[in-house]
Design a protein around this motif. Structure first.
Motif, PDB file in Angstrom:
ATOM      1  N   HIS A  88       0.876  -1.159   0.000  1.00  0.00           N
ATOM      2  CA  HIS A  88       0.000   0.000   0.000  1.00  0.00           C
ATOM      3  C   HIS A  88       0.921   1.218   0.000  1.00  0.00           C
ATOM      4  O   HIS A  88       1.897   1.263   0.722  1.00  0.00           O
ATOM      5  N   VAL A 108       2.211   6.254   8.839  1.00  0.00           N
ATOM      6  CA  VAL A 108       0.880   6.750   8.535  1.00  0.00           C
ATOM      7  C   VAL A 108      -0.154   5.643   8.568  1.00  0.00           C
ATOM      8  O   VAL A 108      -1.243   5.802   9.113  1.00  0.00           O
ATOM      9  N   TRP A 111      -0.739   4.918  12.048  1.00  0.00           N
ATOM     10  CA  TRP A 111      -1.476   5.989  12.698  1.00  0.00           C
ATOM     11  C   TRP A 111      -2.960   5.928  12.345  1.00  0.00           C
ATOM     12  O   TRP A 111      -3.834   6.056  13.203  1.00  0.00           O
ATOM     13  N   ALA A 112      -3.223   5.703  11.067  1.00  0.00           N
ATOM     14  CA  ALA A 112      -4.605   5.648  10.612  1.00  0.00           C
ATOM     15  C   ALA A 112      -5.361   4.508  11.293  1.00  0.00           C
ATOM     16  O   ALA A 112      -6.481   4.689  11.789  1.00  0.00           O
ATOM     17  N   MET A 115      -5.940   5.358  14.986  1.00  0.00           N
ATOM     18  CA  MET A 115      -7.016   6.327  15.151  1.00  0.00           C
ATOM     19  C   MET A 115      -8.375   5.665  15.000  1.00  0.00           C
ATOM     20  O   MET A 115      -9.297   5.910  15.771  1.00  0.00           O
ATOM     21  N   ALA A 116      -8.465   4.831  13.985  1.00  0.00           N
ATOM     22  CA  ALA A 116      -9.724   4.155  13.706  1.00  0.00           C
ATOM     23  C   ALA A 116     -10.105   3.246  14.872  1.00  0.00           C
ATOM     24  O   ALA A 116     -11.229   3.281  15.364  1.00  0.00           O
ATOM     25  N   HIS A 119     -11.430   4.814  17.926  1.00  0.00           N
ATOM     26  CA  HIS A 119     -12.826   5.259  17.852  1.00  0.00           C
ATOM     27  C   HIS A 119     -13.777   4.107  17.537  1.00  0.00           C
ATOM     28  O   HIS A 119     -14.925   4.327  17.177  1.00  0.00           O
ATOM     29  N   GLY A 120     -13.262   2.899  17.617  1.00  0.00           N
ATOM     30  CA  GLY A 120     -14.111   1.745  17.379  1.00  0.00           C
ATOM     31  C   GLY A 120     -14.469   1.447  15.933  1.00  0.00           C
ATOM     32  O   GLY A 120     -15.457   0.776  15.654  1.00  0.00           O
ATOM     33  N   TYR A 121     -13.664   1.924  15.011  1.00  0.00           N
ATOM     34  CA  TYR A 121     -13.957   1.657  13.606  1.00  0.00           C
ATOM     35  C   TYR A 121     -13.185   0.421  13.137  1.00  0.00           C
ATOM     36  O   TYR A 121     -12.046   0.207  13.532  1.00  0.00           O
ATOM     37  N   VAL A 122     -13.846  -0.355  12.297  1.00  0.00           N
ATOM     38  CA  VAL A 122     -13.175  -1.537  11.758  1.00  0.00           C
ATOM     39  C   VAL A 122     -13.218  -1.519  10.237  1.00  0.00           C
ATOM     40  O   VAL A 122     -13.888  -0.691   9.637  1.00  0.00           O
ATOM     41  N   GLU A 123     -12.546  -2.456   9.624  1.00  0.00           N
ATOM     42  CA  GLU A 123     -12.491  -2.547   8.158  1.00  0.00           C
ATOM     43  C   GLU A 123     -12.100  -1.181   7.607  1.00  0.00           C
ATOM     44  O   GLU A 123     -12.769  -0.624   6.750  1.00  0.00           O
ATOM     45  N   VAL A 124     -11.033  -0.685   8.127  1.00  0.00           N
ATOM     46  CA  VAL A 124     -10.585   0.637   7.745  1.00  0.00           C
ATOM     47  C   VAL A 124      -9.710   0.707   6.502  1.00  0.00           C
ATOM     48  O   VAL A 124      -8.907  -0.179   6.233  1.00  0.00           O
ATOM     49  N   SER A 125      -9.909   1.746   5.749  1.00  0.00           N
ATOM     50  CA  SER A 125      -9.059   1.976   4.574  1.00  0.00           C
ATOM     51  C   SER A 125      -8.864   3.485   4.541  1.00  0.00           C
ATOM     52  O   SER A 125      -9.629   4.227   5.137  1.00  0.00           O
ATOM     53  N   HIS A 126      -7.843   3.929   3.885  1.00  0.00           N
ATOM     54  CA  HIS A 126      -7.641   5.367   3.851  1.00  0.00           C
ATOM     55  C   HIS A 126      -7.035   5.841   2.541  1.00  0.00           C
ATOM     56  O   HIS A 126      -6.539   5.051   1.747  1.00  0.00           O
ATOM     57  N   THR A 127      -7.105   7.094   2.344  1.00  0.00           N
ATOM     58  CA  THR A 127      -6.576   7.702   1.125  1.00  0.00           C
ATOM     59  C   THR A 127      -5.764   8.907   1.553  1.00  0.00           C
ATOM     60  O   THR A 127      -6.214   9.702   2.356  1.00  0.00           O
TER      61      THR A 127
END
Lengths: 150, 150
Positions: A88, A108, A111-112, A115-116, A119-127
């Motif tokens: 990636h 990064v 870090w992303a 952060m996710a 805050h309890g976020y899953v299946e994270v992807s970023h741009t």
DNA sequence: GTAATTGCAAAGGATTTGCTCTGGT
DNA sequence: ACCAGAGCAAATCCTTTGCAATTAC
């Protein structure tokens, strides 16, 4: 039942065809980003008539397979190029000449995800897109007025 | 013949109109990026009927004036947001319910600048978007969204 | 032989332009 | 009044889809 994700009529990558090979060859020959249409034209120039639809279909399949990188340019076109690394990565693009460098940042990515998760976020992807003016363009005293009409 | 760059019928920023004020208000109220259509809908929701064409025209004018930032998202839409002159934050968005959390990352800002400098780029700016599925949505009905790359 | 693949024609979705009417100053 | 600006309708541009014909295996 083979692939639940596949729609009828759309390209996959099971059979080897003249078109796929031709597109692969062009992608190999060009280091930088090219729009679907440019690739289509390049194929014609090489005497390989491949339908624009097929170019799009293949490109899409390749992107999904992670073999090709797709980036949207400011004028609305999606430009593609063969991925240099399977990892990636992000892009550092010159706003004047469009020169692009692939950069990686484990920090990064981490870090992303952090952060996710926090805050309890899953299946994270970023741009992440970094835009600037490259050395040559900055030195050449050229203004970033590449913004002409579309 | 006042401004050679201006085409007839296209918006500029000389006169104050109800539409411009309404759009400015919405841009102010939303910290993050919004597509032209979302802004258009938001305006309607506020009882301010502004034509979609006008939204586009104004947005374009504002981008040219450097008052608004425009970024292309992966699905082909251009998202806009008011330029913040200070340290900006990023958004962690739930792909299911849209819940958004504002996050800040000095490290990332720094990393981006560092990367750019390393490659000789100047006047750098960046965009970072993190998308995931928030806790509530993950717990409830899950989807096999396979958004990758980025 | 048969399912994967091609690619024309047409659809789609985002954004822009032609043009005319409205409204700010 | 006069011209910037609003906005409908239609055009564009890039990309995807419908589907019949083709082709790899």
């Amino acid at each position: 039942m083979s692939d639940p994700e596949r729609r009828p009529g759309r390209a996959a990558t099971e059979r080897s065809t003249r078109q796929k090979r031709a597109l692969a060859a062009v992608l190999d020959a060009t280091g930088g980003f090219r729009s679907a249409n440019e690739l289509f034209l390049e194929l014609r120039a090489r005497g390989q008539n491949v339908g624009l639809t097929t170019v799009y279909n293949q490109l899409r399949a390749l992107v999904e397979l992670g073999e090709v990188d797709a980036v949207r340019s400011d004028d609305g076109e999606t430009r593609y190029r063969r991925c240099e690394t399977g990892l990636h990565h992000h892009h550092l693009t010159c706003r004047v000449c469009g020169r692009t460098v692939e950069i990686q940042g484990p920090e990064v990515e981490h870090w992303a995800d952090e952060m996710a998760a926090e805050h309890g976020y899953v299946e994270v992807s970023h741009t992440l897109e970094i835009v600037g003016t490259c050395g040559s363009c900055a030195a050449g005293g050229r203004r970033g007025a590449s913004r002409s009409a579309g």
